[in-house]
Design an enzyme around this catalytic site. Sequence first.
Site, mmCIF file in Angstrom:
data_model
loop_
_atom_site.group_PDB
_atom_site.id
_atom_site.type_symbol
_atom_site.label_atom_id
_atom_site.label_comp_id
_atom_site.label_asym_id
_atom_site.label_seq_id
_atom_site.Cartn_x
_atom_site.Cartn_y
_atom_site.Cartn_z
ATOM 1 N N LYS A 131 0.786 -1.249 0.022
ATOM 2 C CA LYS A 131 0.061 0.073 0.023
ATOM 3 C C LYS A 131 0.821 1.145 0.104
ATOM 4 O O LYS A 131 1.291 1.419 1.076
ATOM 5 C CB LYS A 131 -0.887 0.297 1.292
ATOM 6 C CG LYS A 131 -2.000 1.071 0.952
ATOM 7 C CD LYS A 131 -2.362 1.905 2.378
ATOM 8 C CE LYS A 131 -1.696 2.771 2.709
ATOM 9 N NZ LYS A 131 -1.739 4.141 2.025
ATOM 10 N N GLY A 148 -5.270 3.438 -1.392
ATOM 11 C CA GLY A 148 -5.925 4.053 -0.388
ATOM 12 C C GLY A 148 -5.500 4.746 0.791
ATOM 13 O O GLY A 148 -4.236 4.774 0.904
ATOM 14 N N THR A 149 -6.145 5.246 1.659
ATOM 15 C CA THR A 149 -5.768 5.836 2.746
ATOM 16 C C THR A 149 -5.153 5.043 3.855
ATOM 17 O O THR A 149 -5.216 3.787 3.765
ATOM 18 C CB THR A 149 -6.757 6.681 3.389
ATOM 19 O OG1 THR A 149 -7.749 5.849 4.168
ATOM 20 C CG2 THR A 149 -7.414 7.691 2.669
ATOM 21 N N GLY A 150 -4.182 5.523 4.838
ATOM 22 C CA GLY A 150 -3.738 4.750 5.971
ATOM 23 C C GLY A 150 -4.713 4.136 7.001
ATOM 24 O O GLY A 150 -4.958 3.116 6.846
ATOM 25 N N GLY A 163 -4.814 0.787 4.872
ATOM 26 C CA GLY A 163 -3.496 0.631 5.603
ATOM 27 C C GLY A 163 -3.767 -0.335 6.915
ATOM 28 O O GLY A 163 -3.459 -1.263 6.990
ATOM 29 N N GLU A 209 10.591 1.970 9.903
ATOM 30 C CA GLU A 209 11.496 2.842 9.654
ATOM 31 C C GLU A 209 10.975 4.313 9.677
ATOM 32 O O GLU A 209 9.885 4.613 8.934
ATOM 33 C CB GLU A 209 11.916 2.599 8.043
ATOM 34 C CG GLU A 209 12.561 1.302 7.797
ATOM 35 C CD GLU A 209 14.181 1.363 8.294
ATOM 36 O OE1 GLU A 209 14.679 2.244 9.063
ATOM 37 O OE2 GLU A 209 14.603 0.220 8.344
ATOM 38 N N GLU A 242 10.347 16.674 14.138
ATOM 39 C CA GLU A 242 10.711 16.579 12.810
ATOM 40 C C GLU A 242 9.831 17.322 11.890
ATOM 41 O O GLU A 242 8.592 17.558 12.061
ATOM 42 C CB GLU A 242 10.485 14.904 12.282
ATOM 43 C CG GLU A 242 10.860 15.136 10.706
ATOM 44 C CD GLU A 242 10.512 13.341 10.466
ATOM 45 O OE1 GLU A 242 9.362 12.977 10.496
ATOM 46 O OE2 GLU A 242 11.178 12.653 10.017
#
Length: 488
Positions: free
Chosen positions: A179, A210-212, A216, A254, A392
């Site tokens: 994905k 598609g979206t997370g 996801g 990661e 970040e």
Amino acid sequence: TMAHSKALLVLENFIGGKFVTCSSYIDSYNPSTGDVYCRVPDSGKEEVEAAVKAAKDAFPIWSSKSPLERSRILNKLADLIEHDLEAFAQAESKDQGKTITFARTVDIPRAVYNFRFFASSILHHTTECTEMATMGCVHYTSRAPVGVAGLISPWNLPLYLLTWKIAPAIACGNTVVAKPSEMTSVTAWMMCKLLEKAGVPHGVVNVVFGTGAKTGEALVCHPDVPLISFTGSTLTAQRITEKSAPHCKRLSLELGGKNPAIIFDDADLTQCIPMTLRSSFANQGEICLCTSRIFVQRGIYSEFLKRFVAEAKKWKVGNPSDPTVDVGALISEEHLEKVRSYVKKAQAEGARVLCGEGVDSLTLPSGNQKGYFMLPTVIAEVKDESCCMQEEIFGPVTCVVAFDTEEEVIKRANSVKYGLAATVWSSNVGRVHRVAQRLQAGLVWTNCWLVRDLNLPFGGMKASGIGREGAKDSYEFFTEVKTITIKH
Ligand code: NAD
């Protein structure tokens, strides 16, 4: 209007070797114009279910092929992507906002290399064997693919990072459901068109778009997906860890970084300055390995700052398809606003913005007025506790601060929650080793940046991740090991 919608690029899921339409779609924007130009499937449980089933069905045949057979197919796929390099680079630049130059020289060549690298490395692994003479036994280990791998990737280096997962996963004999980010799905879809020609059997590589939150999570929660390789933000990784916990899944994570550059007064500034500009602003600062905290030793601080800012001002921001442009568009309007808000917060705290956002004016070509652009921004006199030095930002913003001693700078460099990468600049070999040993970072580059040997481990400490990827590390992650004892 009909005419308008007809012009849109419409992606389809790739399941069991076939392109299949979806019942609903999400708009995808061209970051350099602000226009919707593509529609991405808004897949849910049903689509994920079909993809996992196809991957499961393909597993027995694919996993029983020899490494050499799989290697040949991976090499073929690498050749096919390379053959279309320009088309892939154009698509990546349009979809992501990155410069065409970066897509041509970094993203797509690396995607090609990911397949070639694992096509080769899979042929060279050995397993362990020990003897226990007094017991009349030998022990050896044997490795086998795990099953269906769930692969989830971010928007900053779309095909590069997706293939960094697909290549080792299938080289080891797993089948996959991938994905990509819903914001950058086009090159993954283009790659699907080449799979059959490369000889990848149906169902070995499935891609659901598609979206997370919807696609996801359906993948993360699927009971028949025993392993998830994820690259993205720390926040999403926490959610994935939580959601997969009831299934005790194997995870490789990661994540983000807040990477320091440590510049000692004996550094070669003629190399250090251009490379630190690149490490701060390459790909609009949207690389997990980008430098965002620059520690400069007091003796060279003012000279460094003067030269660094003068060079930063030369970086050209504009239409990503112009080969003379250095900085393209950020991924989305929302992300641009987030990055800008950090600069405002720094100013409110009393830091000095030396160039870029809010200081210099940005002129854009007429076609790019609604794009998500921002000038490379350098901030000085910012406190270590400030959010600009702790969080970040993931944009073209970097902070420069002074330090006095080696001991002090190691402590300050380590005083963030992240631990992904660091650079150290010095001509003193002893110091370079000492500092590298003590930095909390999965990767330390001295007198360089972003030089990678894919054989060696890649990954982060602390909130930057769990696990490592690389020749041996990816092999270990994507296989299950067994110890077998034989008594004679
Ligand atoms: P993100 O975490 O928002 O999304 C990454 C992927 O996860 C996307 O495909 C997204 O759709 C999906 N996702 C989101 N929510 C999910 C959920 N609940 N369940 C399952 N999947 C979900 O990250 P992003 O904004 O796309 O990427 C930027 C981040 O990625 C930065 O933090 C950057 O540092 C990090 N990154 C890390 C590396 C690395 O190798 N360490 C490399 C590149 C980017």
